[in-house]
Write a protein that holds these residues in place. Structure first.
Motif, PDB file in Angstrom:
ATOM      1  N   PHE A  80       0.841  -1.204   0.000  1.00 21.20           N
ATOM      2  CA  PHE A  80       0.000   0.000   0.000  1.00 21.20           C
ATOM      3  C   PHE A  80       0.875   1.254   0.000  1.00 21.20           C
ATOM      4  CE2 PHE A  80      -2.401   3.154   2.593  1.00 21.20           C
ATOM      5  CZ  PHE A  80      -3.509   3.319   1.775  1.00 21.20           C
ATOM      6  N   PHE A  81       1.840   1.325   0.906  1.00 24.03           N
ATOM      7  CA  PHE A  81       2.709   2.497   0.999  1.00 24.03           C
ATOM      8  C   PHE A  81       3.608   2.641  -0.231  1.00 24.03           C
ATOM      9  CE2 PHE A  81       2.621   2.229   5.930  1.00 24.03           C
ATOM     10  CZ  PHE A  81       1.442   2.949   5.965  1.00 24.03           C
ATOM     11  N   LYS A  82       4.010   1.537  -0.818  1.00 31.86           N
ATOM     12  CA  LYS A  82       4.885   1.578  -1.997  1.00 31.86           C
ATOM     13  C   LYS A  82       4.252   2.389  -3.129  1.00 31.86           C
ATOM     14  CE  LYS A  82       7.304  -1.363  -5.283  1.00 31.86           C
ATOM     15  NZ  LYS A  82       7.460  -2.715  -5.788  1.00 31.86           N
ATOM     16  N   ARG A  83       2.964   2.214  -3.334  1.00 34.14           N
ATOM     17  CA  ARG A  83       2.267   2.960  -4.397  1.00 34.14           C
ATOM     18  C   ARG A  83       2.374   4.467  -4.175  1.00 34.14           C
ATOM     19  NH1 ARG A  83      -1.908  -0.996  -3.375  1.00 34.14           N
ATOM     20  NH2 ARG A  83      -3.136   0.628  -2.401  1.00 34.14           N
ATOM     21  N   PHE A  84       2.279   4.888  -2.934  1.00 30.21           N
ATOM     22  CA  PHE A  84       2.350   6.318  -2.630  1.00 30.21           C
ATOM     23  C   PHE A  84       3.786   6.839  -2.727  1.00 30.21           C
ATOM     24  CE2 PHE A  84      -1.608   4.897  -0.775  1.00 30.21           C
ATOM     25  CZ  PHE A  84      -2.483   5.817  -1.321  1.00 30.21           C
ATOM     26  N   LYS A  85       4.741   6.027  -2.289  1.00 34.66           N
ATOM     27  CA  LYS A  85       6.152   6.424  -2.425  1.00 34.66           C
ATOM     28  C   LYS A  85       6.503   6.614  -3.888  1.00 34.66           C
ATOM     29  CE  LYS A  85       7.921   4.009   1.655  1.00 34.66           C
ATOM     30  NZ  LYS A  85       8.745   2.879   2.121  1.00 34.66           N
ATOM     31  N   GLU A  86       6.111   5.645  -4.710  1.00 29.89           N
ATOM     32  CA  GLU A  86       6.430   5.710  -6.142  1.00 29.89           C
ATOM     33  C   GLU A  86       5.738   6.884  -6.823  1.00 29.89           C
ATOM     34  OE1 GLU A  86       5.339   1.793  -7.468  1.00 29.89           O
ATOM     35  OE2 GLU A  86       7.268   0.932  -6.849  1.00 29.89           O
ATOM     36  N   GLY A  87       4.580   7.299  -6.314  1.00 31.28           N
ATOM     37  CA  GLY A  87       3.855   8.427  -6.876  1.00 31.28           C
ATOM     38  C   GLY A  87       4.255   9.759  -6.253  1.00 31.28           C
ATOM     39  N   ASN A  88       5.304   9.740  -5.420  1.00 29.73           N
ATOM     40  CA  ASN A  88       5.787  10.948  -4.744  1.00 29.73           C
ATOM     41  C   ASN A  88       4.648  11.633  -3.973  1.00 29.73           C
ATOM     42  OD1 ASN A  88       7.776  12.727  -3.930  1.00 29.73           O
ATOM     43  ND2 ASN A  88       7.421  14.110  -5.662  1.00 29.73           N
ATOM     44  N   GLN A  89       3.849  10.812  -3.303  1.00 29.39           N
ATOM     45  CA  GLN A  89       2.703  11.307  -2.546  1.00 29.39           C
ATOM     46  C   GLN A  89       2.962  11.145  -1.050  1.00 29.39           C
ATOM     47  OE1 GLN A  89      -0.070   8.608  -4.422  1.00 29.39           O
ATOM     48  NE2 GLN A  89      -0.998  10.299  -5.554  1.00 29.39           N
ATOM     49  N   SER A  90       2.258  11.925  -0.262  1.00 30.99           N
ATOM     50  CA  SER A  90       2.343  11.785   1.186  1.00 30.99           C
ATOM     51  C   SER A  90       0.946  11.558   1.750  1.00 30.99           C
ATOM     52  CB  SER A  90       2.984  13.021   1.817  1.00 30.99           C
ATOM     53  OG  SER A  90       2.191  14.164   1.571  1.00 30.99           O
ATOM     54  N   LEU A  91       0.903  10.945   2.925  1.00 32.12           N
ATOM     55  CA  LEU A  91      -0.360  10.611   3.578  1.00 32.12           C
ATOM     56  C   LEU A  91      -0.420  11.249   4.957  1.00 32.12           C
ATOM     57  CD1 LEU A  91      -0.473   6.763   2.828  1.00 32.12           C
ATOM     58  CD2 LEU A  91      -1.543   8.608   1.522  1.00 32.12           C
ATOM     59  N   THR A  92      -1.583  11.769   5.295  1.00 32.84           N
ATOM     60  CA  THR A  92      -1.835  12.272   6.640  1.00 32.84           C
ATOM     61  C   THR A  92      -3.115  11.615   7.131  1.00 32.84           C
ATOM     62  OG1 THR A  92      -0.830  14.394   6.067  1.00 32.84           O
ATOM     63  CG2 THR A  92      -2.187  14.320   8.060  1.00 32.84           C
ATOM     64  N   LEU A  93      -3.020  10.927   8.251  1.00 33.48           N
ATOM     65  CA  LEU A  93      -4.149  10.184   8.809  1.00 33.48           C
ATOM     66  C   LEU A  93      -4.447  10.720  10.204  1.00 33.48           C
ATOM     67  CD1 LEU A  93      -6.057   7.698   8.476  1.00 33.48           C
ATOM     68  CD2 LEU A  93      -4.272   6.349   9.592  1.00 33.48           C
ATOM     69  N   THR A  94      -5.694  11.108  10.432  1.00 31.92           N
ATOM     70  CA  THR A  94      -6.111  11.573  11.755  1.00 31.92           C
ATOM     71  C   THR A  94      -7.320  10.763  12.208  1.00 31.92           C
ATOM     72  OG1 THR A  94      -7.475  13.311  10.773  1.00 31.92           O
ATOM     73  CG2 THR A  94      -5.251  13.920  11.427  1.00 31.92           C
ATOM     74  N   PHE A  95      -7.467  10.669  13.512  1.00 33.86           N
ATOM     75  CA  PHE A  95      -8.530   9.859  14.105  1.00 33.86           C
ATOM     76  C   PHE A  95      -9.442  10.701  14.977  1.00 33.86           C
ATOM     77  CE2 PHE A  95      -5.048   6.889  13.386  1.00 33.86           C
ATOM     78  CZ  PHE A  95      -5.698   5.851  12.753  1.00 33.86           C
ATOM     79  N   LYS A  96     -10.705  10.270  15.049  1.00 32.33           N
ATOM     80  CA  LYS A  96     -11.697  10.867  15.944  1.00 32.33           C
ATOM     81  C   LYS A  96     -12.406   9.692  16.625  1.00 32.33           C
ATOM     82  CE  LYS A  96     -14.372  14.045  14.106  1.00 32.33           C
ATOM     83  NZ  LYS A  96     -15.515  14.766  13.469  1.00 32.33           N
ATOM     84  N   ILE A  97     -12.100   9.467  17.899  1.00 34.22           N
ATOM     85  CA  ILE A  97     -12.704   8.361  18.645  1.00 34.22           C
ATOM     86  C   ILE A  97     -13.976   8.881  19.320  1.00 34.22           C
ATOM     87  CG2 ILE A  97     -12.351   6.627  20.449  1.00 34.22           C
ATOM     88  CD1 ILE A  97     -10.492   6.373  17.946  1.00 34.22           C
ATOM     89  N   ILE A  98     -15.102   8.245  19.025  1.00 28.14           N
ATOM     90  CA  ILE A  98     -16.375   8.710  19.585  1.00 28.14           C
ATOM     91  C   ILE A  98     -16.835   7.884  20.780  1.00 28.14           C
ATOM     92  CG2 ILE A  98     -17.124   9.735  17.407  1.00 28.14           C
ATOM     93  CD1 ILE A  98     -19.057   7.284  17.158  1.00 28.14           C
ATOM     94  N   ASP A  99     -16.321   6.673  20.909  1.00 23.72           N
ATOM     95  CA  ASP A  99     -16.722   5.815  22.021  1.00 23.72           C
ATOM     96  C   ASP A  99     -15.551   4.919  22.395  1.00 23.72           C
ATOM     97  OD1 ASP A  99     -18.707   4.520  23.829  1.00 23.72           O
ATOM     98  OD2 ASP A  99     -18.338   2.799  22.525  1.00 23.72           O
TER      99      ASP A  99
END
Length: 169
Positions: A80-99
């Protein structure tokens, strides 16, 4: 300058206590997960899962699939990460826990996430999802035993109210 032994011992003890408190905070698992996405590091991400963890993907556009065991999860995310590395892309993931429920030393979390995909010279792409996780103590810290997720609409994500517990940073 000589530091008295008692002072040095107190400093070391407080540093160790802070690290232990941080590792006992279940949000640390989510924060490490987000860091792995930012750095596109499947190895780092693997340390947030127990050896016999289950990752359950239930997205609308794909067949549901289960990935069992930390090593298989690592292989999945490496691809999964390889595809983004090869595309010179970055990922930002944030969470919101409701319970969050802690029953007999097992944490059951429900919430949402927001994933932002950035690339040079293009607009960011944003997707949203729901999650249900089960965290257990493993090697002195909380780790994901079950990690299930699916997609959701931006509106549902935005309308979801974070729970009263401290949120992952």
């Amino acid at each position: 300058m000589k530091i008295p032994f008692a002072l040095l011992f107190a400093i070391l003890l407080s540093t160790n206590a802070h690290t232990q408190v941080e590792e006992l905070d279940p949000n640390k698992s989510y924060e490490d997960f987000s860091l792995a996405y930012r750095t596109l590091d499947a190895e780092h991400l693997t340390h947030t899962y127990t050896a016999n963890a289950a990752l359950l993907n239930l997205y609308d556009t794909r067949d549901p699939n289960s990935i069992l065991g930390a090593e298989n999860i690592k292989e999945y995310f490496a691809g999964f990460f390889k595809r983004f590395k090869e595309g010179n892309q970055s990922l930002t993931l944030t969470f919101k826990i409701i319970d969050r429920q802690n029953r007999d030393g097992v944490i059951y979390d429900n919430g949402y996430y927001k994933l932002t995909i950035s690339a040079p010279d293009t607009s960011d792409r944003v997707s949203h999802g729901k999650l249900s996780t089960v965290l257990v103590q493993d090697s002195g810290r909380w780790k994901f035993k079950i990690d299930s997720n699916t997609n959701t609409a931006q509106e549902e994500y935005e309308n979801a109210k974070a729970g009263s517990m401290p949120q992952p940073k």
